[in-house]
Scaffold this motif. Structure first.
Motif, short mmCIF file in Angstrom:
data_model
loop_
_atom_site.label_atom_id
_atom_site.label_comp_id
_atom_site.label_asym_id
_atom_site.label_seq_id
_atom_site.Cartn_x
_atom_site.Cartn_y
_atom_site.Cartn_z
N THR A 125 98.12 43.46 51.00
CA THR A 125 97.30 42.32 50.61
C THR A 125 95.85 42.75 50.57
O THR A 125 95.35 43.38 51.50
N LEU A 126 95.20 42.43 49.47
CA LEU A 126 93.80 42.79 49.25
C LEU A 126 92.96 41.52 49.34
O LEU A 126 92.79 40.80 48.37
N TYR A 195 104.31 46.20 46.46
CA TYR A 195 103.86 44.88 45.99
C TYR A 195 102.41 44.68 46.42
O TYR A 195 102.04 45.01 47.55
N ILE A 196 101.61 44.12 45.53
CA ILE A 196 100.18 43.96 45.76
C ILE A 196 99.81 42.50 45.58
O ILE A 196 100.05 41.90 44.54
N SER A 197 99.22 41.91 46.63
CA SER A 197 98.84 40.51 46.58
C SER A 197 97.45 40.36 47.19
O SER A 197 96.79 41.33 47.52
N ALA A 201 93.56 41.31 44.29
CA ALA A 201 94.55 41.99 43.44
C ALA A 201 94.22 41.80 41.97
O ALA A 201 94.44 42.69 41.15
N LYS A 202 93.64 40.65 41.64
CA LYS A 202 93.29 40.37 40.23
C LYS A 202 92.16 41.27 39.74
O LYS A 202 91.93 41.37 38.52
N LEU A 204 92.03 44.54 40.14
CA LEU A 204 92.49 45.91 39.88
C LEU A 204 92.46 46.18 38.38
O LEU A 204 93.00 45.41 37.58
N ILE A 214 102.19 43.52 40.88
CA ILE A 214 101.22 42.51 41.30
C ILE A 214 101.99 41.22 41.59
O ILE A 214 102.76 40.73 40.76
#
Length: 231
Positions: A125-126, A195-197, A201-202, A204, A214
């Motif tokens: 999670t970012l 998985y990236i959340s 994340a938007k 990237l 994503i």
């Protein structure tokens, strides 16, 4: 079984929603700014007010931004207070709201909700910080605070690619840093899927491998129901 109250405690906001047993939303999201200072007392008071207008529920699932063991907070780096260490959040929240509660790391909760359940899968999670979770065939593995492992001398992942780094360095340089982070994760964990959340994340812009996906917080909230699936 009735509805499940899913709560996401974040560094900037606390959000809540009601889910059915399939993890489908049965209410709108409600949210408040995370109280400052973010002490346990203030957070619990905020949650109590936040959920007042929601319909009935039978169980509570909570994602918390720190290291949790058996419902007890060990660290809470992005809430800016040492008062959390050793705080029995699971028991005390359950007592406050008079329902059974489960509290896990926020990335763990998202991972349960998002992963396919096949093979070794990693969730990151970012957001305010850098959250991580590892799952094998859909089951959570022990939680590691990878965010606080050094990514370079005297700098951990939270400081390297967290929200403060994004704001200070800008999108282009932050993406350069994320490219380096992705290479490390791929080499160290040899995951089947990543998985990236999270809110950043938007942002990237670098190319992602086919097994890097994503995801959204709304998908992750299903973990609030899956956390109780084996009970």
């Amino acid at each position: 079984m009735g509805n499940i109250l899913a709560i996401d405690i974040g560094g900037s906001h606390i959000k809540a929603i009601l889910l059915n047993t399939k993890g489908e939303p049965v209410s709108d999201y409600v949210k408040i700014p995370t109280p400052q200072p973010s002490t346990p007392h203030n957070i619990l008071d905020g949650i109590k007010e936040l959920v007042k207008g929601l319909a009935e529920y039978e169980k509570i699932s909570v994602g918390f931004p720190g290291y949790i063991r058996d419902g007890v907070v060990k660290t809470a780096p992005n809430l800016g207070t040492s008062d959390w260490q050793g705080f029995e959040l699971q028991n005390l929240l359950g007592t406050l709201l008079k329902k059974p509660a489960k509290v896990v790391n926020d990335a763990d909760l998202q991972g349960i909700g998002i992963v396919s359940g096949k093979g070794l899968e990693m969730m990151i999670t970012l957001g305010t910080g850098f959250g991580t979770a590892l799952l094998l065939d859909g089951k959570l593995l022990p939680h590691f605070e990878i965010a606080h492992h050094p990514v370079k001398t005297d700098t951990d992942y939270d400081a390297y690619v967290g929200e403060k780094a994004y704001m200070k360095k800008g999108k282009e340089h932050w993406n350069y840093r994320m490219g380096k982070v992705f290479k490390i994760l791929k080499t160290v964990f040899n995951y089947d899927r990543l998985y990236i959340s999270g809110g950043n994340a938007k942002n990237l812009t670098i190319p992602l491998d086919d097994n890097m996906i994503i995801a959204t917080n709304k998908e992750g909230i299903r973990g609030g129901a899956r956390l109780w699936a084996n009970d």
